[in-house]
Design a protein around this motif. Structure first.
Motif, PDB file in Angstrom:
ATOM      1  N   ALA A   1       0.834  -1.206   0.000  1.00 52.71           N
ATOM      2  CA  ALA A   1       0.000   0.000   0.000  1.00 52.71           C
ATOM      3  C   ALA A   1       0.866   1.251   0.000  1.00 52.71           C
ATOM      4  O   ALA A   1       0.595   2.221  -0.705  1.00 52.71           O
ATOM      5  N   ARG A   2       1.934   1.214   0.799  1.00 60.04           N
ATOM      6  CA  ARG A   2       2.832   2.358   0.906  1.00 60.04           C
ATOM      7  C   ARG A   2       3.489   2.660  -0.451  1.00 60.04           C
ATOM      8  O   ARG A   2       3.748   3.822  -0.781  1.00 60.04           O
ATOM      9  N   ALA A   3       3.750   1.596  -1.235  1.00 61.56           N
ATOM     10  CA  ALA A   3       4.349   1.796  -2.550  1.00 61.56           C
ATOM     11  C   ALA A   3       3.307   2.277  -3.562  1.00 61.56           C
ATOM     12  O   ALA A   3       3.560   3.186  -4.347  1.00 61.56           O
ATOM     13  N   LEU A   4       2.109   1.680  -3.528  1.00 58.64           N
ATOM     14  CA  LEU A   4       1.105   1.973  -4.553  1.00 58.64           C
ATOM     15  C   LEU A   4       0.496   3.362  -4.399  1.00 58.64           C
ATOM     16  O   LEU A   4       0.059   3.954  -5.366  1.00 58.64           O
ATOM     17  N   ILE A   5       0.478   3.891  -3.172  1.00 61.09           N
ATOM     18  CA  ILE A   5      -0.214   5.156  -2.928  1.00 61.09           C
ATOM     19  C   ILE A   5       0.423   6.303  -3.707  1.00 61.09           C
ATOM     20  O   ILE A   5      -0.252   7.263  -4.072  1.00 61.09           O
ATOM     21  N   VAL A   6       1.714   6.205  -4.001  1.00 59.92           N
ATOM     22  CA  VAL A   6       2.367   7.293  -4.737  1.00 59.92           C
ATOM     23  C   VAL A   6       2.191   7.129  -6.251  1.00 59.92           C
ATOM     24  O   VAL A   6       2.751   7.889  -7.026  1.00 59.92           O
ATOM     25  N   GLU A   7       1.399   6.130  -6.641  1.00 60.01           N
ATOM     26  CA  GLU A   7       1.119   5.873  -8.054  1.00 60.01           C
ATOM     27  C   GLU A   7       2.391   5.875  -8.892  1.00 60.01           C
ATOM     28  O   GLU A   7       2.571   6.704  -9.795  1.00 60.01           O
ATOM     29  N   PRO A   8       3.292   4.931  -8.600  1.00 57.32           N
ATOM     30  CA  PRO A   8       4.568   4.918  -9.329  1.00 57.32           C
ATOM     31  C   PRO A   8       4.364   4.490 -10.782  1.00 57.32           C
ATOM     32  O   PRO A   8       3.392   3.805 -11.111  1.00 57.32           O
ATOM     33  N   ASP A   9       5.298   4.928 -11.642  1.00 58.56           N
ATOM     34  CA  ASP A   9       5.273   4.462 -13.034  1.00 58.56           C
ATOM     35  C   ASP A   9       5.706   3.008 -13.087  1.00 58.56           C
ATOM     36  O   ASP A   9       5.235   2.238 -13.900  1.00 58.56           O
ATOM     37  N   VAL A  10       6.665   2.686 -12.233  1.00 51.72           N
ATOM     38  CA  VAL A  10       7.224   1.337 -12.221  1.00 51.72           C
ATOM     39  C   VAL A  10       7.278   0.861 -10.776  1.00 51.72           C
ATOM     40  O   VAL A  10       7.727   1.587  -9.890  1.00 51.72           O
ATOM     41  N   LEU A  11       6.802  -0.348 -10.546  1.00 54.62           N
ATOM     42  CA  LEU A  11       6.820  -0.924  -9.202  1.00 54.62           C
ATOM     43  C   LEU A  11       7.828  -2.075  -9.193  1.00 54.62           C
ATOM     44  O   LEU A  11       7.816  -2.923 -10.078  1.00 54.62           O
ATOM     45  N   LEU A  12       8.716  -2.062  -8.205  1.00 53.09           N
ATOM     46  CA  LEU A  12       9.700  -3.136  -8.084  1.00 53.09           C
ATOM     47  C   LEU A  12       9.422  -3.918  -6.805  1.00 53.09           C
ATOM     48  O   LEU A  12       9.272  -3.337  -5.735  1.00 53.09           O
ATOM     49  N   LEU A  13       9.340  -5.231  -6.912  1.00 52.21           N
ATOM     50  CA  LEU A  13       9.056  -6.061  -5.739  1.00 52.21           C
ATOM     51  C   LEU A  13      10.201  -7.057  -5.556  1.00 52.21           C
ATOM     52  O   LEU A  13      10.587  -7.748  -6.498  1.00 52.21           O
ATOM     53  N   ASP A  14      10.737  -7.100  -4.345  1.00 49.08           N
ATOM     54  CA  ASP A  14      11.849  -8.012  -4.046  1.00 49.08           C
ATOM     55  C   ASP A  14      11.293  -9.241  -3.328  1.00 49.08           C
ATOM     56  O   ASP A  14      10.835  -9.121  -2.205  1.00 49.08           O
ATOM     57  N   GLU A  15      11.301 -10.375  -4.004  1.00 44.98           N
ATOM     58  CA  GLU A  15      10.810 -11.638  -3.428  1.00 44.98           C
ATOM     59  C   GLU A  15       9.466 -11.443  -2.713  1.00 44.98           C
ATOM     60  O   GLU A  15       9.369 -11.674  -1.504  1.00 44.98           O
ATOM     61  N   PRO A  16       8.430 -11.013  -3.437  1.00 42.18           N
ATOM     62  CA  PRO A  16       7.190 -10.605  -2.761  1.00 42.18           C
ATOM     63  C   PRO A  16       6.479 -11.727  -2.020  1.00 42.18           C
ATOM     64  O   PRO A  16       5.739 -11.449  -1.088  1.00 42.18           O
ATOM     65  N   LEU A  17       6.692 -12.975  -2.393  1.00 38.86           N
ATOM     66  CA  LEU A  17       5.925 -14.041  -1.745  1.00 38.86           C
ATOM     67  C   LEU A  17       6.767 -14.924  -0.837  1.00 38.86           C
ATOM     68  O   LEU A  17       6.228 -15.733  -0.086  1.00 38.86           O
ATOM     69  N   SER A  18       8.092 -14.737  -0.875  1.00 36.82           N
ATOM     70  CA  SER A  18       8.921 -15.770  -0.251  1.00 36.82           C
ATOM     71  C   SER A  18       8.883 -15.758   1.275  1.00 36.82           C
ATOM     72  O   SER A  18       9.184 -16.753   1.905  1.00 36.82           O
ATOM     73  N   ASN A  19       8.516 -14.627   1.899  1.00 42.47           N
ATOM     74  CA  ASN A  19       8.471 -14.602   3.357  1.00 42.47           C
ATOM     75  C   ASN A  19       7.121 -15.031   3.917  1.00 42.47           C
ATOM     76  O   ASN A  19       6.890 -14.925   5.109  1.00 42.47           O
ATOM     77  N   LEU A  20       6.236 -15.484   3.040  1.00 43.47           N
ATOM     78  CA  LEU A  20       4.878 -15.780   3.497  1.00 43.47           C
ATOM     79  C   LEU A  20       4.634 -17.279   3.622  1.00 43.47           C
ATOM     80  O   LEU A  20       5.228 -18.082   2.906  1.00 43.47           O
ATOM     81  N   ASP A  21       3.729 -17.640   4.523  1.00 37.66           N
ATOM     82  CA  ASP A  21       3.318 -19.035   4.659  1.00 37.66           C
ATOM     83  C   ASP A  21       2.621 -19.485   3.383  1.00 37.66           C
ATOM     84  O   ASP A  21       2.067 -18.677   2.649  1.00 37.66           O
ATOM     85  N   ALA A  22       2.617 -20.782   3.190  1.00 40.34           N
ATOM     86  CA  ALA A  22       2.052 -21.343   1.958  1.00 40.34           C
ATOM     87  C   ALA A  22       0.617 -20.873   1.723  1.00 40.34           C
ATOM     88  O   ALA A  22       0.256 -20.480   0.615  1.00 40.34           O
ATOM     89  N   HIS A  23      -0.210 -20.853   2.774  1.00 38.58           N
ATOM     90  CA  HIS A  23      -1.621 -20.512   2.561  1.00 38.58           C
ATOM     91  C   HIS A  23      -1.810 -19.022   2.258  1.00 38.58           C
ATOM     92  O   HIS A  23      -2.798 -18.621   1.668  1.00 38.58           O
TER      93      HIS A  23
END
Lengths: 347, 274
Positions: free
Chosen positions: A147-169
């Motif tokens: 949310a903190r990234a999207l609120i500034v309406e960036p032209d380009v969004l970069l995500l570093d390993e967006p799912l890897s710290n999360l539990d499987a479910h």
């Protein structure tokens, strides 16, 4: 709506002899969700930081919409990076964290609070604005970071390993959220991951980087069915590589002569096929029929992995557990290799 | 946990508390009594005559004690400020980065706390004469950095060892300029350390004697120098009064920081884990 082009992007760290990233060229279409995939240390995070302006390339160029942005400071590039460990500012509450980018853009306070409220409901955390980051679960922190990234309406969004710290479910839920937001907002998004599954489920296109070099940049399915070389195929779980010779329509090897799909490479090379694409049994219409003997069998719950011996070669097969329930080691087994599942890697 | 402390732990805590108070407060009591005494002779347990004469003199314009107090405060504040300006970047470098010769740099910074001040200051004295800094307030402020910097740098390198600069990259990426990043991200994280280090620096500068004496050349008279003058001229009453003023900042600082310097809240900043 911004098209991102990397032109021969290279990074050689001080004191290093080998480049961490070697002449990477990529075109990411406007509004596309692309993955940079590779094992740790392959140069993917380096690439991300160079796009974000947190690291200076040794040579090459980064262009947004055809315009070089290398001379721009990180805060002026229109890029926002979401780090793997979220990096929520611990001295601010959730709402202050999300509103940080707007505050830096000198947006009016009431406007900030309104847009933070909108963002909180967009990431489905409507009532958590006054919480401290330390009071949130990993999944919630991830949403706040997004949310903190999207609120500034960036032209380009970069995500570093967006799912890897999360539990499987949580991964599927987060995957749907990221994918959904990205589609709605049409933000050109690049994420890095070491996990091929993460890349496949999230991205439109995947760039595989091994040892600082781009191996293949394509839709996810191509990596499974049309890999460029053995290393690429192996990275995506490919196990079967049989040395032989192709004449364009048939492949001669220890497995015998097999029909190839159209467009297969010619000359000496390796035949590859996915373990899950081997058919058990001989149907009437099946081509490339083979007889194999079972050498090992491993029941894994939803699937059973088999090692089969065919003409002196060991091949890996993934089968439906019910189909192979009755057989044991040494038994003979009829299999077929549909031509469309075969692919030749030229030597 | 607190409720489960054993008798021994509680007893030991009370004992150390009592020893500490005896050690620190008891020596100050005669000083306080002296400042209100008009003669105090053996074998009297307390002075026979009480008087406010010493305080009247100390607080009068003619004595110059108040003037000296302001000068000392000014010098200590300036030394503290400069320690922060130098100590924060130095602590950041030592806490965050590994570089060739780091151990040597750490040793050099710590050296002034090991080497006696008088040995250091004699060399510096000739340098300061060449630079025209001797006998000046500026020179005294600069020389006070020698003992104050180690504390500041040490505290700050501890803070930065527990600091993740990725937060700064994240702020930049969200649109903060370098200055805004420093103000909104770095400062809140290091503030507790700056305060603790700054208080140390202030007290160390406040209590400098030999460095001030040699570099100030008797022209720059701070409170410890004045105190020593009266102590050696047998004016125990005035010495007592100045002594009371002299220990005031220490007591105030102790009261303000006691909460932060003990027990579980003794961590002084950084991002830690969230």
């Amino acid at each position: 709506m911004t098209q991102v082009s990397l032109k021969e992007l290279t990074k050689v760290y001080q004191g290093a002899t080998e480049p961490s990233l070697d002449r990477l060229s990529l075109e990411i279409a406007s509004g596309e969700l692309a993955a940079l995939l590779g094992p740790s240390g392959c140069g993917k995070t380096t690439t991300m930081k160079m796009i974000a302006g947190l690291l200076e390339p040794t040579s090459g160029d980064v262009q947004f919409g055809g315009r070089s942005i290398l001379h721009e400071k990180p805060e002026k590039r229109g890029v926002v990076m979401v780090f793997q460990n979220y990096l929520l500012f611990p001295y601010m509450n959730v709402a202050e964290n999300i509103g940080f980018g707007l505050k830096m853009r000198k947006v009016d306070k009431r406007e900030i609070s309104r847009r933070v409220g909108d963002m909180l409901s967009l990431v489905k955390l409507p009532d958590l604005g006054s919480r401290r980051p330390s009071e949130l679960s990993g999944g919630q922190q991830q949403r706040v970071a997004l949310a903190r990234a999207l609120i500034v309406e960036p032209d380009v969004l970069l995500l570093d390993e967006p799912l890897s710290n999360l539990d499987a479910h949580l991964r599927f839920e987060m995957r749907d959220l990221i994918r959904g937001l990205q589609q709605d907002l049409k933000i050109t998004t690049i994420f890095v991951t070491h996990d091929q599954e993460e890349a496949v489920v999230l991205a439109d296109k995947v760039a595989l980087i091994l040892d600082g070099r781009l191996k293949q940049y394509a839709g996810a399915e191509e990596f499974y069915n049309r890999p460029v070389d053995e290393a690429t195929a192996r990275f995506f779980g490919g196990q079967n590589f049989v040395q032989g010779h192709s004449d364009g329509s048939r492949f001669e090897s220890a497995l015998g002569a097999l029909d190839l799909p159209e467009g297969a490479a010619t000359g000496p090379g390796k035949l590859t096929f996915r373990p899950e694409n081997v058919r058990i049994g001989h149907a009437e219409a099946s081509r490339n029929r083979l007889t194999a003997s079972l050498s090992d069998k491993l029941f894994m719950g939803t699937q059973t992995r088999l090692k089969l011996r065919v003409g002196g070669e060991l091949i890996d097969v993934v089968a439906n557990p019910n189909e192979v329930a009755g057989i044991s080691n040494g038994d003979e087994l009829k299999i077929s290799l549909p031509p469309s599942s075969l692919w030749v890697l030229a030597n | 946990m607190r409720g489960r402390e054993s008798m021994f732990t509680r007893g030991f805590r009370a004992l150390t508390g009592a020893v500490l108070i005896t050690w620190l407060v008891l020596p100050l009591i005669p000083l306080g009594i002296w400042s209100f005494a008009r003669g105090w002779y053996f074998p009297d347990l307390l002075p026979r005559n009480w008087s406010l004469r010493a305080w009247e003199y100390t607080l009068s314009d003619t004595a110059g004690v108040i003037e000296c107090l302001w000068l000392t405060i000014g010098i200590s504040l300036a030394a503290t400020f400069l320690s922060i300006i130098v100590g924060v970047p130095a602590g950041r470098a030592l806490g965050l980065y590994r570089f060739r010769g780091k151990e040597l740099v750490e040793l050099m910074i710590l050296a002034p706390t090991i080497v006696p001040g008088i040995a250091v200051v004699l060399g510096i004295h000739s340098v300061f004469i060449a630079l025209g800094l001797n006998n000046t307030v500026g020179g005294v402020i600069i020389v006070h950095l020698i003992p104050t910097l180690p504390y500041m740098v040490l505290v700050m390198s501890g803070i930065f060892a527990n600091y993740d600069p990725s937060y700064e990259a994240q702020a930049r990426s969200l649109g903060a300029s370098a200055l805004e990043t420093f103000w909104y991200i770095t400062v809140p994280a290091i503030m507790p350390g700056v305060i603790v280090g700054g208080l140390f620096a202030f007290l160390v500068s406040w209590s400098q004697y030999i460095l001030t004496l040699l570099i100030g050349g008797g022209k720059v008279v701070t409170l410890p120098l004045l105190l020593f003058n009266f102590a050696t001229s047998n004016r125990n009453d005035i010495t007592g009064a100045i002594g009371m003023i002299y220990i005031l900042p220490g007591i105030l600082i102790l009261l303000m920081t006691a909460r932060h310097l003990s027990g579980r809240s003794s961590a002084v900043g950084g991002f830690g884990t969230i």
